[in-house]
Design a protein around this motif. Structure first.
Motif, PDB file in Angstrom:
ATOM      1  N   ALA A 141       0.836  -1.257   0.059  1.00 40.31           N
ATOM      2  CA  ALA A 141      -0.003  -0.012  -0.172  1.00 40.31           C
ATOM      3  C   ALA A 141       0.886   1.261   0.014  1.00 40.31           C
ATOM      4  O   ALA A 141       0.705   2.266  -0.669  1.00 40.31           O
ATOM      5  N   ALA A 142       1.912   1.225   0.737  1.00 37.63           N
ATOM      6  CA  ALA A 142       3.067   2.461   0.699  1.00 37.63           C
ATOM      7  C   ALA A 142       3.604   2.495  -0.537  1.00 37.63           C
ATOM      8  O   ALA A 142       3.744   3.701  -0.897  1.00 37.63           O
ATOM      9  N   LEU A 143       3.973   1.530  -1.164  1.00 43.17           N
ATOM     10  CA  LEU A 143       4.602   1.607  -2.520  1.00 43.17           C
ATOM     11  C   LEU A 143       3.490   2.111  -3.517  1.00 43.17           C
ATOM     12  O   LEU A 143       3.875   2.843  -4.412  1.00 43.17           O
ATOM     13  N   LEU A 144       2.368   1.560  -3.695  1.00 47.34           N
ATOM     14  CA  LEU A 144       1.200   2.068  -4.421  1.00 47.34           C
ATOM     15  C   LEU A 144       0.894   3.632  -4.199  1.00 47.34           C
ATOM     16  O   LEU A 144       0.812   4.407  -5.160  1.00 47.34           O
ATOM     17  N   ALA A 145       0.859   4.009  -2.693  1.00 50.66           N
ATOM     18  CA  ALA A 145       0.827   5.482  -2.644  1.00 50.66           C
ATOM     19  C   ALA A 145       1.775   6.402  -3.397  1.00 50.66           C
ATOM     20  O   ALA A 145       1.678   7.305  -3.939  1.00 50.66           O
ATOM     21  N   ALA A 146       3.230   5.776  -3.331  1.00 51.59           N
ATOM     22  CA  ALA A 146       4.242   6.473  -4.124  1.00 51.59           C
ATOM     23  C   ALA A 146       4.163   6.395  -5.673  1.00 51.59           C
ATOM     24  O   ALA A 146       4.192   7.420  -6.201  1.00 51.59           O
ATOM     25  N   GLU A 147       3.657   5.440  -6.178  1.00 51.71           N
ATOM     26  CA  GLU A 147       3.260   5.257  -7.479  1.00 51.71           C
ATOM     27  C   GLU A 147       2.206   6.137  -8.081  1.00 51.71           C
ATOM     28  O   GLU A 147       2.248   6.810  -9.073  1.00 51.71           O
ATOM     29  N   ALA A 148       1.262   6.225  -7.012  1.00 50.37           N
ATOM     30  CA  ALA A 148       0.004   7.145  -7.460  1.00 50.37           C
ATOM     31  C   ALA A 148       0.531   8.829  -7.638  1.00 50.37           C
ATOM     32  O   ALA A 148      -0.222   9.530  -8.307  1.00 50.37           O
ATOM     33  N   ARG A 149       1.537   8.917  -6.900  1.00 50.18           N
ATOM     34  CA  ARG A 149       2.200  10.649  -6.925  1.00 50.18           C
ATOM     35  C   ARG A 149       2.832  10.754  -8.156  1.00 50.18           C
ATOM     36  O   ARG A 149       3.136  11.796  -8.612  1.00 50.18           O
ATOM     37  N   ARG A 150       3.224   9.770  -9.065  1.00 50.53           N
ATOM     38  CA  ARG A 150       3.997   9.990 -10.295  1.00 50.53           C
ATOM     39  C   ARG A 150       3.050  10.263 -11.509  1.00 50.53           C
ATOM     40  O   ARG A 150       2.096   9.965 -11.736  1.00 50.53           O
ATOM     41  N   PRO A 151       3.825  11.226 -12.197  1.00 55.57           N
ATOM     42  CA  PRO A 151       2.709  11.934 -13.236  1.00 55.57           C
ATOM     43  C   PRO A 151       2.920  10.921 -14.556  1.00 55.57           C
ATOM     44  O   PRO A 151       3.604  11.328 -15.572  1.00 55.57           O
ATOM     45  N   TRP A 152       2.012   9.822 -14.458  1.00 55.91           N
ATOM     46  CA  TRP A 152       1.937   9.030 -15.558  1.00 55.91           C
ATOM     47  C   TRP A 152       1.540   9.354 -16.827  1.00 55.91           C
ATOM     48  O   TRP A 152       0.459  10.292 -16.940  1.00 55.91           O
ATOM     49  N   SER A 153       2.458   9.366 -17.905  1.00 60.13           N
ATOM     50  CA  SER A 153       1.877   9.606 -19.236  1.00 60.13           C
ATOM     51  C   SER A 153       3.070   9.125 -20.172  1.00 60.13           C
ATOM     52  O   SER A 153       3.861   8.683 -19.887  1.00 60.13           O
ATOM     53  N   ASP A 154       2.624   9.208 -21.446  1.00 58.61           N
ATOM     54  CA  ASP A 154       3.571   8.660 -22.417  1.00 58.61           C
ATOM     55  C   ASP A 154       4.919   9.371 -22.240  1.00 58.61           C
ATOM     56  O   ASP A 154       5.824   8.770 -22.496  1.00 58.61           O
ATOM     57  N   GLU A 155       4.884  10.735 -22.210  1.00 60.79           N
ATOM     58  CA  GLU A 155       6.037  11.466 -22.309  1.00 60.79           C
ATOM     59  C   GLU A 155       6.820  11.064 -20.918  1.00 60.79           C
ATOM     60  O   GLU A 155       8.110  10.842 -21.025  1.00 60.79           O
ATOM     61  N   TYR A 156       6.187  10.928 -19.725  1.00 59.60           N
ATOM     62  CA  TYR A 156       6.865  10.586 -18.522  1.00 59.60           C
ATOM     63  C   TYR A 156       7.682   9.232 -18.558  1.00 59.60           C
ATOM     64  O   TYR A 156       8.782   8.945 -18.151  1.00 59.60           O
ATOM     65  N   LEU A 157       6.861   8.000 -19.144  1.00 54.50           N
ATOM     66  CA  LEU A 157       7.730   7.095 -19.460  1.00 54.50           C
ATOM     67  C   LEU A 157       8.860   7.032 -20.432  1.00 54.50           C
ATOM     68  O   LEU A 157       9.626   6.347 -19.877  1.00 54.50           O
ATOM     69  N   ARG A 158       8.681   7.780 -21.474  1.00 55.29           N
ATOM     70  CA  ARG A 158      10.024   7.787 -22.179  1.00 55.29           C
ATOM     71  C   ARG A 158      11.121   8.606 -21.440  1.00 55.29           C
ATOM     72  O   ARG A 158      12.100   8.239 -21.672  1.00 55.29           O
ATOM     73  N   GLU A 159      10.846   9.510 -20.627  1.00 53.06           N
ATOM     74  CA  GLU A 159      11.901  10.143 -19.904  1.00 53.06           C
ATOM     75  C   GLU A 159      12.615   9.276 -18.997  1.00 53.06           C
ATOM     76  O   GLU A 159      13.648   9.198 -18.864  1.00 53.06           O
ATOM     77  N   GLN A 160      11.626   8.340 -18.516  1.00 52.02           N
ATOM     78  CA  GLN A 160      12.264   7.496 -17.366  1.00 52.02           C
ATOM     79  C   GLN A 160      13.150   6.502 -18.080  1.00 52.02           C
ATOM     80  O   GLN A 160      14.184   6.199 -17.437  1.00 52.02           O
ATOM     81  N   VAL A 161      12.733   6.060 -19.188  1.00 53.64           N
ATOM     82  CA  VAL A 161      13.321   4.978 -20.147  1.00 53.64           C
ATOM     83  C   VAL A 161      14.800   5.743 -20.534  1.00 53.64           C
ATOM     84  O   VAL A 161      16.030   4.950 -20.550  1.00 53.64           O
ATOM     85  N   VAL A 162      14.613   6.884 -20.975  1.00 56.09           N
ATOM     86  CA  VAL A 162      16.143   7.514 -21.254  1.00 56.09           C
ATOM     87  C   VAL A 162      17.095   7.486 -20.153  1.00 56.09           C
ATOM     88  O   VAL A 162      18.226   7.254 -20.108  1.00 56.09           O
ATOM     89  N   ALA A 163      16.473   7.926 -18.643  1.00 61.99           N
ATOM     90  CA  ALA A 163      17.237   8.007 -17.414  1.00 61.99           C
ATOM     91  C   ALA A 163      17.987   6.669 -17.003  1.00 61.99           C
ATOM     92  O   ALA A 163      18.806   6.445 -16.611  1.00 61.99           O
ATOM     93  N   ASP A 164      16.999   5.526 -17.438  1.00 62.45           N
ATOM     94  CA  ASP A 164      17.470   4.280 -16.901  1.00 62.45           C
ATOM     95  C   ASP A 164      16.893   3.117 -18.036  1.00 62.45           C
ATOM     96  O   ASP A 164      15.937   2.930 -17.665  1.00 62.45           O
ATOM     97  N   PRO A 165      17.696   3.007 -19.077  1.00 62.13           N
ATOM     98  CA  PRO A 165      17.391   2.005 -19.918  1.00 62.13           C
ATOM     99  C   PRO A 165      16.898   0.779 -19.529  1.00 62.13           C
ATOM    100  O   PRO A 165      16.100  -0.043 -20.313  1.00 62.13           O
ATOM    101  N   ARG A 166      17.253   0.126 -18.406  1.00 67.08           N
ATOM    102  CA  ARG A 166      16.689  -1.005 -17.880  1.00 67.08           C
ATOM    103  C   ARG A 166      14.988  -1.275 -17.807  1.00 67.08           C
ATOM    104  O   ARG A 166      14.580  -2.053 -17.573  1.00 67.08           O
TER     105      ARG A 166
END
Length: 209
Positions: A71-96
């Motif tokens: 539940a605590a981990l999902l609370a942190a996930e809920a605060r992230r700005p999910w979008s296609d752009e955000y996903l691309r940014e995260q992959v650039v930062a960490d290709p894994r």
């Protein structure tokens, strides 16, 4: 797609894992309606990973049940700005993160209708639902909140991903098969259920003794 299990009785259906996104959840709902199963009353998360929880926003249920650390981990996930752009940014930062985050992008068609939902009811070690379903925390390397769900009347144990290796971006070098938690799965098989269901394989029976 991961397994979504439905345990139905006269009081309504308990759905184990929500699906990997709203579209997946709606496929399960259509299958339930076609089979004449009662409407979902509650969701149970086997763990917090996205492919088991991101469909929750498409379910109308009385409660969502999850282990307290998840539940605590999902609370942190809920605060992230999910979008296609955000996903691309995260992959650039960490290709894994690429395999996971590209799959997330495919799972959500419309981010405007998407939200990460957290459990409304949490437990620490064990919870028995009114229907006799037992929800039990087992932990493990795949996710700290890994939970198994026992359906004693049917002789079924739903395993989630509990004995799987860690997610790809957290995995140590070496073959994935060597990182399976064999001690954990052997202990669960020793409990003697008739059927075992993990989230990415067909249901299976334990080997004959």
């Amino acid at each position: 797609m991961p397994c979504v299990a439905v345990v139905a009785d006269d009081g309504g259906s308990t759905v184990v894992d929500a699906g990997q996104g709203p579209a997946h959840a709606r496929l399960v709902q259509s299958a339930m309606a076609e089979a004449g199963l009662p409407a979902a009353r509650r969701l149970v998360f086997t763990h917090h990973h996205w492919d088991h929880t991101w469909g929750a926003c498409a379910w109308e249920v009385e409660e969502i049940i999850g282990q307290e650390s998840g539940a605590a981990l999902l609370a942190a996930e809920a605060r992230r700005p999910w979008s296609d752009e955000y996903l691309r940014e995260q992959v650039v930062a960490d290709p894994r993160l690429g395999p996971s985050f590209r799959a997330r992008a495919r799972a959500v068609n419309d981010w405007a209708d998407f939200a990460v939902r957290r459990p409304t009811r949490t437990f620490t070690d064990r919870l028995v639902l009114p229907t006799g379903i037992e929800v039990r925390h087992v932990g493990g390397r795949h996710a700290p909140d890994s939970t198994v769900v026992a359906v004693p009347d049917s002789g079924v144990l739903l395993l989630g991903d509990c004995f799987y290796p860690p997610p790809f971006h957290l995995r140590e070098p070496g073959p994935a098969g060597e990182q399976i938690d064999t001690r954990q799965i052997n202990a669960l098989v020793a409990e003697g259920f008739d059927w075992y269901v993990d989230s990415h394989s067909p249901p299976w029976r334990p080997p004959a003794s």
